[in-house]
Design a protein around this motif. Sequence first.
Motif, short mmCIF file in Angstrom:
data_model
loop_
_atom_site.label_atom_id
_atom_site.label_comp_id
_atom_site.label_asym_id
_atom_site.label_seq_id
_atom_site.Cartn_x
_atom_site.Cartn_y
_atom_site.Cartn_z
N THR A 1 0.78 -1.25 0.09
CA THR A 1 -0.23 -0.04 0.14
C THR A 1 1.14 1.30 -0.06
N THR A 2 0.09 2.27 -0.44
CA THR A 2 1.03 3.64 -0.34
C THR A 2 0.26 4.80 0.54
N GLY B 1 4.19 16.48 6.12
CA GLY B 1 5.08 16.96 7.02
C GLY B 1 6.34 16.52 7.26
N MET B 2 6.64 15.52 6.20
CA MET B 2 8.05 15.06 6.19
C MET B 2 9.14 15.86 5.33
N ASN C 1 6.75 -5.78 6.24
CA ASN C 1 8.04 -6.44 5.76
C ASN C 1 9.02 -5.07 5.22
N SER C 2 8.68 -3.95 4.78
CA SER C 2 9.47 -3.14 4.38
C SER C 2 8.64 -1.76 4.42
N ALA C 3 9.28 -0.39 4.65
CA ALA C 3 8.68 0.81 4.43
C ALA C 3 9.71 1.74 3.96
N GLU C 4 9.36 2.41 2.72
CA GLU C 4 10.08 3.35 2.05
C GLU C 4 9.47 4.84 1.84
N VAL C 5 10.12 5.55 2.41
CA VAL C 5 9.43 6.90 2.33
C VAL C 5 10.41 7.87 1.23
N ASP C 6 9.05 8.39 0.32
CA ASP C 6 9.98 9.40 -0.44
C ASP C 6 9.47 10.92 -0.15
N LEU C 7 10.66 11.31 0.37
CA LEU C 7 10.59 12.81 0.87
C LEU C 7 9.82 13.72 -0.27
N GLY C 8 10.30 13.77 -1.25
CA GLY C 8 9.73 14.62 -2.26
C GLY C 8 8.13 14.51 -2.38
N GLY D 1 6.11 12.85 -0.41
CA GLY D 1 5.40 12.33 0.87
C GLY D 1 4.90 11.05 0.94
N LYS D 2 5.25 10.30 -0.20
CA LYS D 2 4.55 8.97 -0.19
C LYS D 2 5.46 8.05 0.40
N VAL D 3 4.69 6.91 1.18
CA VAL D 3 5.36 5.80 1.80
C VAL D 3 4.82 4.60 1.17
#
Length: 67
Positions: free
Chosen positions: A3-4, A9-10, A30-37, A39-41
């Motif tokens: 899911t995304t 605010g990040m 299992n995994s989580a990856e933030v894209d700061l540009g 704001g999607k995780v």
Amino acid sequence: METTLNVKGMTCGHCKMSVEGALKNLEGVNSAEVDLGSGKVKVAYEEGKVTVEDMREAVEDQGYDVA
Ligand code: 9UX
């Protein structure tokens, strides 16, 4: 399952670490990856062990809003 989440605010690398860490601490994630540009995780998880609502709470506990 994957899911995304859209998180507001990040802005810096510490935000990224806090949010990814909080999500990865949840049983079933299992995994989580933030894209700061954007704001999607992106979160990979096992259905039945954790819910999107659990993820939302974990992120909000770190002080960020989930859209
Ligand atoms: Mo960085 Mo994030 O100083 O709330 S930790 S902006």
